[in-house]
Design a protein around this motif. Structure first.
Motif, PDB file in Angstrom:
ATOM      1  N   HIS A   1      46.797  36.638  37.457  1.00 22.61           N
ATOM      2  CA  HIS A   1      45.738  35.854  37.765  1.00 22.61           C
ATOM      3  C   HIS A   1      45.079  36.273  38.697  1.00 22.61           C
ATOM      4  CE1 HIS A   1      48.297  34.217  34.215  1.00 22.61           C
ATOM      5  NE2 HIS A   1      49.538  34.152  34.799  1.00 22.61           N
ATOM      6  N   HIS A   2      44.438  36.512  39.106  1.00 21.82           N
ATOM      7  CA  HIS A   2      43.614  36.884  40.241  1.00 21.82           C
ATOM      8  C   HIS A   2      42.228  36.483  39.783  1.00 21.82           C
ATOM      9  CE1 HIS A   2      42.296  40.720  38.726  1.00 21.82           C
ATOM     10  NE2 HIS A   2      41.385  40.614  39.834  1.00 21.82           N
ATOM     11  N   ARG A   3      41.993  36.512  38.864  1.00 21.62           N
ATOM     12  CA  ARG A   3      40.443  35.790  38.258  1.00 21.62           C
ATOM     13  C   ARG A   3      40.559  35.115  38.589  1.00 21.62           C
ATOM     14  NH1 ARG A   3      38.076  39.257  33.071  1.00 21.62           N
ATOM     15  NH2 ARG A   3      35.739  38.911  34.550  1.00 21.62           N
ATOM     16  N   ARG A   4      41.425  34.091  38.008  1.00 18.36           N
ATOM     17  CA  ARG A   4      42.001  32.604  37.708  1.00 18.36           C
ATOM     18  C   ARG A   4      41.735  31.800  39.017  1.00 18.36           C
ATOM     19  NH1 ARG A   4      47.655  30.472  36.824  1.00 18.36           N
ATOM     20  NH2 ARG A   4      47.999  31.427  39.073  1.00 18.36           N
TER      21      ARG A   4
ATOM     22  N   SER B   1      40.932  33.755  41.648  1.00 17.42           N
ATOM     23  CA  SER B   1      39.221  33.775  42.863  1.00 17.42           C
ATOM     24  C   SER B   1      38.841  32.793  42.028  1.00 17.42           C
ATOM     25  CB  SER B   1      39.396  35.576  42.576  1.00 17.42           C
ATOM     26  OG  SER B   1      40.086  36.208  42.925  1.00 17.42           O
ATOM     27  N   ALA B   2      38.311  32.578  41.073  1.00 14.77           N
ATOM     28  CA  ALA B   2      37.354  31.690  39.803  1.00 14.77           C
ATOM     29  C   ALA B   2      37.346  30.158  40.194  1.00 14.77           C
ATOM     30  CB  ALA B   2      37.221  31.616  38.354  1.00 14.77           C
TER      31      ALA B   2
ATOM     32  N   SER C   1      39.454  40.654  46.296  1.00 15.46           N
ATOM     33  CA  SER C   1      38.090  40.212  45.783  1.00 15.46           C
ATOM     34  C   SER C   1      37.787  39.489  47.410  1.00 15.46           C
ATOM     35  CB  SER C   1      38.802  40.207  44.417  1.00 15.46           C
ATOM     36  OG  SER C   1      40.053  38.615  44.937  1.00 15.46           O
TER      37      SER C   1
ATOM     38  N   SER D   1      34.184  44.935  35.681  1.00 12.24           N
ATOM     39  CA  SER D   1      34.649  43.918  34.004  1.00 12.24           C
ATOM     40  C   SER D   1      33.856  42.547  33.899  1.00 12.24           C
ATOM     41  CB  SER D   1      36.416  43.858  34.221  1.00 12.24           C
ATOM     42  OG  SER D   1      35.519  42.827  36.169  1.00 12.24           O
ATOM     43  N   SER D   2      32.761  42.765  34.155  1.00 13.16           N
ATOM     44  CA  SER D   2      31.462  41.498  33.618  1.00 13.16           C
ATOM     45  C   SER D   2      31.573  41.559  32.463  1.00 13.16           C
ATOM     46  CB  SER D   2      31.046  41.728  34.582  1.00 13.16           C
ATOM     47  OG  SER D   2      30.107  42.011  34.508  1.00 13.16           O
TER      48      SER D   2
ATOM     49  N   THR E   1      42.128  41.380  31.703  1.00 16.71           N
ATOM     50  CA  THR E   1      43.460  41.065  32.470  1.00 16.71           C
ATOM     51  C   THR E   1      43.288  42.694  32.980  1.00 16.71           C
ATOM     52  OG1 THR E   1      43.701  39.433  31.066  1.00 16.71           O
ATOM     53  CG2 THR E   1      45.328  40.654  32.243  1.00 16.71           C
TER      54      THR E   1
ATOM     55  N   TRP F   1      41.879  48.043  32.742  1.00 13.42           N
ATOM     56  CA  TRP F   1      41.451  46.468  32.508  1.00 13.42           C
ATOM     57  C   TRP F   1      41.476  46.825  30.553  1.00 13.42           C
ATOM     58  CZ3 TRP F   1      39.893  42.866  35.420  1.00 13.42           C
ATOM     59  CH2 TRP F   1      39.304  43.124  36.399  1.00 13.42           C
TER      60      TRP F   1
END
Length: 363
Positions: free
Chosen positions: A36-39, A41-42, A73, A241-242, A247, A254
């Protein structure tokens, strides 16, 4: 103003907690989860907060921490008990330490017993405490591995957590029934293991006869968390990853979910995407069928053919039956210089289970 968010991982039933000082724009994150690091970070970006540190309550046995990924990140420090034996830790924590964010701080309280490196974090005004697995809602963490000790856990909880003001809200590391918060008063009255008139002997007798199986992810999670969540050789470095909702798995690749891939393929620019099916030729037309637009390039031939047949500048998604062979293909593609590559999570089995379009196959 204090910013507080309680976040949840449904796979391990883990709670992650974000605390921030809105005026100072600084925050800390308790028990982040790798996937959940992208969640996280967002959320920090949307709230205008700079992450100073991740704080794990202990070396987890049921999920991999997101501490290392958040450091990559966000530039945050990794904070963990000095007794955890983990590395790399930027600041080993001791009982009585303070962790500042803006004008607020958390007090570190050593609460060993579930593991020998368990910590609880208490907000400066004693209104909230984050107890990890030392104290759960109407329960507690197990004591039968990772240097666990029933007697030590009993004393930790009674002396360091249940001694807080009765109005103090307690936020656990997990809950498996959908409960989100408790209080010192509630646990003193209703916790069947640690509340009421229970003594250390009662508690030890209870804990020594639980007979629970070890967590399913223990053999993966504990070694990973002793590295603070740092993955192996095939990490995220150099990967873009953009281009799709991806995930990052702990194995260092990825992944894209079936529904996200279907949406990506339906976009007007879907021709940019290279969809590579790495099964053998008979499987490409068997009962599972294949994804429309997929090109057959068996894993056994991938190394020899990919330089001539795959454009490293365009996104690539690898597909197989279950996601295992395509994960290996993803690593090979990364090593070859592809910068935008992902594995289809669950492979054709997941694709068919979600009733997404196929060519060939049997319904």
């Amino acid at each position: 103003m204090l910013v507080f968010r309680q976040l949840f991982d449904p796979v391990s039933s883990t709670y992650t907690y974000l605390l921030g000082d809105a005026e100072a724009g600084e925050a800390v994150l308790i028990d982040p989860v790798f996937e959940h690091h992208r969640r996280d970070s967002a959320l920090l970006r949307e709230l205008g907060l700079r992450l100073l540190a991740t704080l794990d309550t202990h070396v987890h046995a049921d999920h991999v921490t997101g501490a290392w990924l958040m450091k990559q990140s966000c530039g945050s420090q990794i904070l963990l008990s000095e007794h955890a034996g983990a590395s790399p830790v930027d600041r080993p924590l001791r009982h009585g330490d303070r962790i500042a964010f803006g004008r607020r701080y958390l007090e570190v309280r050593a609460t060993p017993g579930h593991t020998n490196g368990c910590l609880s974090y208490v907000l400066d005004d004693l209104s909230m405490a984050f107890t990890g697995d030392s104290l759960l809602i109407r329960g507690c963490g197990r004591t039968d591995f990772q240097q666990g000790s029933p007697g030590q856990l009993f004393r930790s909880v009674r002396e360091q957590i249940l001694s807080l003001p009765q109005t103090c809200l307690l936020y656990p590391g997990h809950d498996y029934r959908g409960l989100t918060v408790t209080s010192v008063a509630e646990e003193l009255r209703y916790n069947p293991r640690l509340g009421g008139d229970a003594n250390e002997g009662d508690f030890a007798g209870y804990m020594n006869h639980l007979g629970l199986p070890h967590p399913k992810q223990m053999d993966i999670a504990v070694p990973a968390n002793l590295r603070c969540g740092q993955p192996g050789a095939h990490g995220a470095e150099g990967q873009d990853s953009s281009w799709a909702p991806l995930t990052f798995s702990f194995s260092g690749i990825w992944e894209i979910q079936a529904a996200s891939l279907a949406e990506r393929l339906a976009e007007a620019r879907s021709g940019e995407l290279q969809l590579i099916d790495v099964r053998e030729a008979p499987e490409f037309t068997d009962a599972l069928g294949h994804i429309p637009g997929a090109r057959l390039l068996p894993l056994s031939e991938l190394s020899a053919r990919m330089a001539a047949e795959i454009d490293p500048e365009r996104p690539v998604v690898a597909v197989c039956r279950s996601g295992t062979r395509s994960a290996q293909a993803t690593v090979l593609l990364q090593k070859s210089g592809c910068k935008r590559v992902a594995n289809l999570a669950g492979g054709m089995l997941r694709w068919r289970a979600e009733r997404l379009p196929v060519e060939g196959g049997v319904d």
